[in-house]
Scaffold this motif. Structure first.
Motif, PDB file in Angstrom:
ATOM      1  N   VAL A 445       0.852  -1.195   0.000  1.00 28.81           N
ATOM      2  CA  VAL A 445       0.000   0.000   0.000  1.00 28.81           C
ATOM      3  C   VAL A 445       0.887   1.243   0.000  1.00 28.81           C
ATOM      4  O   VAL A 445       1.654   1.459   0.939  1.00 28.81           O
ATOM      5  N   PRO A 446       0.790   2.088  -1.038  1.00 29.12           N
ATOM      6  CA  PRO A 446       1.619   3.310  -1.070  1.00 29.12           C
ATOM      7  C   PRO A 446       1.028   4.399  -0.162  1.00 29.12           C
ATOM      8  O   PRO A 446      -0.187   4.560  -0.090  1.00 29.12           O
ATOM      9  N   VAL A 447       1.910   5.110   0.517  1.00 31.12           N
ATOM     10  CA  VAL A 447       1.490   6.219   1.383  1.00 31.12           C
ATOM     11  C   VAL A 447       2.433   7.388   1.126  1.00 31.12           C
ATOM     12  O   VAL A 447       3.656   7.228   1.180  1.00 31.12           O
ATOM     13  N   ASP A 448       1.879   8.556   0.838  1.00 31.12           N
ATOM     14  CA  ASP A 448       2.697   9.755   0.640  1.00 31.12           C
ATOM     15  C   ASP A 448       3.131  10.316   1.992  1.00 31.12           C
ATOM     16  O   ASP A 448       2.287  10.657   2.832  1.00 31.12           O
ATOM     17  N   LEU A 449       4.428  10.396   2.202  1.00 28.58           N
ATOM     18  CA  LEU A 449       4.983  10.992   3.413  1.00 28.58           C
ATOM     19  C   LEU A 449       5.504  12.378   3.052  1.00 28.58           C
ATOM     20  O   LEU A 449       6.522  12.517   2.372  1.00 28.58           O
ATOM     21  N   PRO A 677      -8.857  14.074  -2.289  1.00 32.80           N
ATOM     22  CA  PRO A 677      -7.630  13.762  -1.542  1.00 32.80           C
ATOM     23  C   PRO A 677      -7.676  14.329  -0.121  1.00 32.80           C
ATOM     24  O   PRO A 677      -8.078  15.476   0.093  1.00 32.80           O
ATOM     25  N   VAL A 678      -7.264  13.507   0.837  1.00 38.32           N
ATOM     26  CA  VAL A 678      -7.247  13.907   2.251  1.00 38.32           C
ATOM     27  C   VAL A 678      -5.837  13.695   2.805  1.00 38.32           C
ATOM     28  O   VAL A 678      -5.262  12.615   2.660  1.00 38.32           O
ATOM     29  N   THR A 679      -5.296  14.745   3.417  1.00 43.77           N
ATOM     30  CA  THR A 679      -3.989  14.665   4.085  1.00 43.77           C
ATOM     31  C   THR A 679      -4.185  15.027   5.545  1.00 43.77           C
ATOM     32  O   THR A 679      -5.081  15.810   5.882  1.00 43.77           O
ATOM     33  N   LEU A 680      -3.381  14.460   6.413  1.00 44.51           N
ATOM     34  CA  LEU A 680      -3.384  14.896   7.808  1.00 44.51           C
ATOM     35  C   LEU A 680      -2.017  15.482   8.133  1.00 44.51           C
ATOM     36  O   LEU A 680      -0.985  14.859   7.862  1.00 44.51           O
ATOM     37  N   ALA A 691       1.214   7.494  13.369  1.00 47.32           N
ATOM     38  CA  ALA A 691       1.190   7.418  11.904  1.00 47.32           C
ATOM     39  C   ALA A 691       0.642   6.064  11.461  1.00 47.32           C
ATOM     40  O   ALA A 691      -0.117   5.968  10.479  1.00 47.32           O
ATOM     41  N   MET A 692       1.001   5.010  12.180  1.00 49.19           N
ATOM     42  CA  MET A 692       0.460   3.686  11.897  1.00 49.19           C
ATOM     43  C   MET A 692      -1.061   3.694  12.032  1.00 49.19           C
ATOM     44  O   MET A 692      -1.786   3.124  11.197  1.00 49.19           O
ATOM     45  N   VAL A 693      -1.564   4.353  13.054  1.00 47.45           N
ATOM     46  CA  VAL A 693      -3.006   4.463  13.266  1.00 47.45           C
ATOM     47  C   VAL A 693      -3.676   5.162  12.087  1.00 47.45           C
ATOM     48  O   VAL A 693      -4.708   4.713  11.571  1.00 47.45           O
ATOM     49  N   PHE A 699      -5.965   6.924   5.875  1.00 46.95           N
ATOM     50  CA  PHE A 699      -5.207   8.054   5.337  1.00 46.95           C
ATOM     51  C   PHE A 699      -4.049   7.527   4.486  1.00 46.95           C
ATOM     52  O   PHE A 699      -3.303   6.643   4.916  1.00 46.95           O
ATOM     53  N   ARG A 700      -3.906   8.092   3.294  1.00 49.04           N
ATOM     54  CA  ARG A 700      -2.822   7.691   2.398  1.00 49.04           C
ATOM     55  C   ARG A 700      -1.872   8.845   2.104  1.00 49.04           C
ATOM     56  O   ARG A 700      -1.025   8.763   1.220  1.00 49.04           O
ATOM     57  N   SER A 701      -2.033   9.916   2.857  1.00 47.51           N
ATOM     58  CA  SER A 701      -1.144  11.070   2.738  1.00 47.51           C
ATOM     59  C   SER A 701      -1.064  11.726   4.104  1.00 47.51           C
ATOM     60  O   SER A 701      -2.080  12.134   4.663  1.00 47.51           O
TER      61      SER A 701
END
Length: 756
Positions: A445-449, A677-680, A691-693, A699-701
């Motif tokens: 699963v890709p996640v934007d950091l 798109p949703v970022t936190l 971040a794991m949570v 959340f993917r960003s």
């Protein structure tokens, strides 16, 4: 004991003569106690000095057995002398042997003495020893005698503090000035810093103790007090101070002290007893601090800091010094110790020399902490007493991982921390090896950091950290570190530098978010707000001052010419605010088009979810904007009704509690429903466990400080997202409120060998 004219002036005159004579330290002390005994017609005068091992050692005596010098020792709190040292309060007893704390020491031969007067040696509120006089007859010492001994004790404390007695110390028995001290505070930014203390507002060192003309010193004091009062009155009359209620309360406390006749009277009495005006301030300040530090009332103890600040201001007025520019003389491993400070003040220090920051006050979300975090400086806050206990150049360790501070650490502790620093350096090298690898979970699963930023100093970390872009650029920081409103040209230059540094990676600019706790000293606000965090701030302020927003929007549009521009509105409460902002943006686009300026290729408008009212407009919101960003700091504060700057509430509620996780999941689900798109961005994104949570919630960003990207990417590489999502499905349902999600998640990480 016969009545005689006694007073500090006579003693101080003799002390001054003794200090000018070329004497060895022990001989000087012997002469001092002899002269005190003679002046006060006392049969005994003894000086006890507090060692680093919390033992009071007899350093000199007149009247007791001379062979007991350097042999008699009392623990802190033991006997009358130990009680005085522990409480920092004088004892005046007509029959010392009846006092419950009396301890009989046969080697001294003091059993024949009844009356007893003991005073603490105080400097900056710290007890450095005890000075005692005794007589055989039973009597209470007069007030002028007590004052004489206290004033003399202050001068002897200065002698100890300046190292005059250092040669009398033996290895392992150093004086209390070098005693190691450890503090427990709150971790505001991870990391370990080893270095040397730089006091942000260094105490003024008083070197001229004895006055030649008391009337002239009184005039100097009155002039300095007048200037001090005018400066405080002026600050209180400024409307920008009224805007920030807490700041005003502090200044009101300053004014209360500055006009307090009791304080002024004590200063005048100290001058009348032979001290200079600045030495009088030092003495009264030290006496006051020693008394207030033992009070149990937390409000009164907090006022101690107000008094210290005021006394230091008065000292600077008297000595004609302003705040010192420390940059030139800064050690290469500086650790700043301050009660509190602003973001701009931290940036005045050269970054390459900073190793850490210690604050007596503050919160994890205060702006100086945000700046420190952006530059990778370890920060420990809420370290009460750090300023008064520290001296410039003291060795110090800041443990941002554990939230502890070690002042003047012992060598074994310093060695252990040096190894810990080397270990962290090795771990950072591993993080750098991950920099160019994709941020993908174990199950693909890709996640934007992304990284948070706000100043030019942050930009090199974009490439160094391997961030996918800038998820939050805090444009207000440029305003906060400036002395006047940044001109449109300087704003445009900054935004262009940011986009150039990003090299095509996405950058989300948040429009100026001032107000609340983000006070600009040059921005006037006519109304005092009882709850500034809930008041005129962020989008509310800029919609009421559209010229401010238009200037910024125009600078952003010009800087992003030919590129993508992502704009985000802070503190949105209702959708109408987005519509108003869009009108202003469209107007600026039309204006620049009319003059043939190069416009952005793409313009995307987003909103921050910080105000709970938006949780009931999620579907409409997702359709009204191009993207959303969750401001977890403010959202948690408002959902839980918790003042994030209140130290009493800092750890009361857990952001990983089930109610708040449900809130976050509802936002992620709404974004997925509408393909928005949703970022936190916020504190939650920067810790591996939280971040794991977020990833498990959908959340993917996520956007965090640059230093957090390596640890979070390391966690992500071992994370089975599908299994974590299933865990949330089972435990976020109705009826699951009694579960400790933090414990459950820690167990999940342990079971799957996920590094947190």
């Amino acid at each position: 004991m016969r009545e005689t004219a006694v007073g500090p002036r006579v003693l101080l005159k003799r002390l001054r003569e003794l200090m000018q004579e070329p004497l060895e330290p022990q001989e000087r002390l012997d002469r001092i106690v002899r002269d005190i005994a003679s002046n006060m017609v006392a049969e005994v005068c003894s000086l006890y000095v507090l060692r680093a091992d919390s033992v009071l050692e007899l350093y000199a005596t007149e009247g007791l057995n001379p062979s007991s010098v350097h042999l008699v020792q009392l623990r802190l709190g033991q006997g009358l002398v130990g009680t005085i040292a522990a409480s920092a309060r004088s004892l005046n007893l007509s029959n010392a042997q009846e006092h419950p704390a009396f301890a009989y020491l046969p080697e001294t031969g003091e059993e024949i003495y009844r009356s007893f007067l003991g005073v603490p040696l105080l400097r900056a509120g710290r007890t450095l020893g005890v000075l005692v006089v005794q007589n055989k007859t039973m009597r209470s010492y007069r007030d002028d005698e007590v004052e004489a001994l206290e004033t003399t004790a202050m001068v002897i404390a200065e002698m100890i503090a300046t190292g005059d007695l250092a040669r009398l110390s033996r290895p392992g028995l150093e004086l209390d000035l070098r005693r190691p001290v450890s503090f427990d505070g709150a971790s505001f930014n991870d990391g370990i810093g080893l270095g040397h203390v730089v006091l942000h507002e260094p105490r003024v060192v008083v070197t001229n103790l004895f006055n030649e003309d008391s009337e002239d010193e009184i005039r100097r004091l009155e002039t300095a007090l007048g200037s001090l009062r005018l400066s405080i009155d002026d600050m209180l009359e400024r409307r920008d101070v009224a805007f920030e209620g807490e700041h005003r309360e502090v200044l009101e406390a300053y004014r209360m002290f500055a006009y307090d006749r009791g304080w002024v009277r004590r200063l005048e009495e100290a001058i009348g007893n032979g001290l200079t005006a600045e030495a009088a301030v030092e003495k009264v300040q030290s006496d006051m601090r020693a008394r207030m530090i033992h009070m149990t009332d937390p409000y009164l103890r907090e006022r101690m800091s107000d008094f210290d600040d005021l006394a230091n201001r008065l000292l600077r007025q008297l000595m004609g010094t302003g705040p010192e520019d420390m940059a030139a003389a800064l050690p290469k491993d500086a650790i700043i110790v301050a009660r509190s400070m602003g973001a701009a003040e931290l940036l005045d220090y050269p970054r390459d020399k900073l190793r850490g920051l210690v604050l007596e006050e503050g919160a994890a979300t205060s702006h100086v902490v945000i700046v420190a975090r952006a530059t990778g400086i370890p920060v420990v806050g809420q370290v009460k007493g750090a300023v008064s206990m520290a001296e410039n150049s003291d060795a110090i360790i800041v443990d941002g991982d554990e939230g502890s501070v070690h002042l003047r650490p012992q060598s074994d502790l310093e060695t252990a921390y040096a190894e810990k620093v080397r270990f962290r350096a090795r771990r950072q090298r591993l993080y750098r090896e991950l920099r160019d690898k994709p941020s993908v979970s174990r199950d693909g699963v890709p996640v934007d950091l992304l990284m948070n930023a706000g100043l030019v100093v942050d930009l090199p970390q974009l490439a160094e950290s391997g961030a996918a872009g800038i998820g939050l650029f805090r444009t207000e920081l440029q305003f906060m570190v400036a002395s006047t409103f940044p001109r449109a040209e300087s704003q445009e230059q900054l935004y262009r530098e940011v986009l150039d540094a990003a090299r095509g990676k996405p950058v989300t600019f948040r429009t100026i978010d001032i107000g609340g706790d983000k006070v600009l000293p040059y921005f006037k606000h006519s109304t005092q707000e009882e709850n500034p965090a809930l008041g005129w701030r962020a989008i509310r302020l800029t919609l009421d001052r559209p010229g401010l927003l238009r200037t910024q929007i125009r600078a952003l549009l010009k800087a992003a010419g030919g590129r993508e521009l992502k704009l985000m509105l802070p503190m949105v409460t209702e959708l109408g605010e987005i519509a108003q902002a869009r009108e202003i943006i469209d107007r600026e686009v039309r204006h620049l088009s009319r003059f043939a300026h190069l416009l952005p290729n793409s313009l995307k408008l987003g909103a921050m979810i910080e105000v709970p009212s938006l949780l009931f407009q999620l579907d409409e919101l997702m359709q009204a904007v191009d993207f959303v960003s969750v401001g977890s700091n403010d959202l948690f504060q408002f959902v839980m009704a918790v003042d994030r700057g209140n130290t009493l509430m800092a750890d009361r509620f857990d952001p990983l509690s089930i109610p708040f996780l449900r809130v976050l999941k509802s936002i992620a689900d709404a974004g997925r429903r509408h393909q928005t798109p949703v970022t936190l961005c916020g504190e939650l994104a920067g810790k591996p466990i939280s971040a794991m949570v977020l990833i498990g919630l959908g959340f993917r960003s996520i956007s965090m400080s640059a230093a957090s990207i390596g640890p979070v990417k390391t966690m992500l590489a071992e994370l089975p997202v599908a299994e974590l999502e299933a865990l949330f499905e089972d435990n976020l349902s109705a009826g699951a409120n009694d579960i400790s999600m933090r414990a459950l998640l820690q167990a999940f990480a342990d079971d799957h060998s996920i590094p947190l």
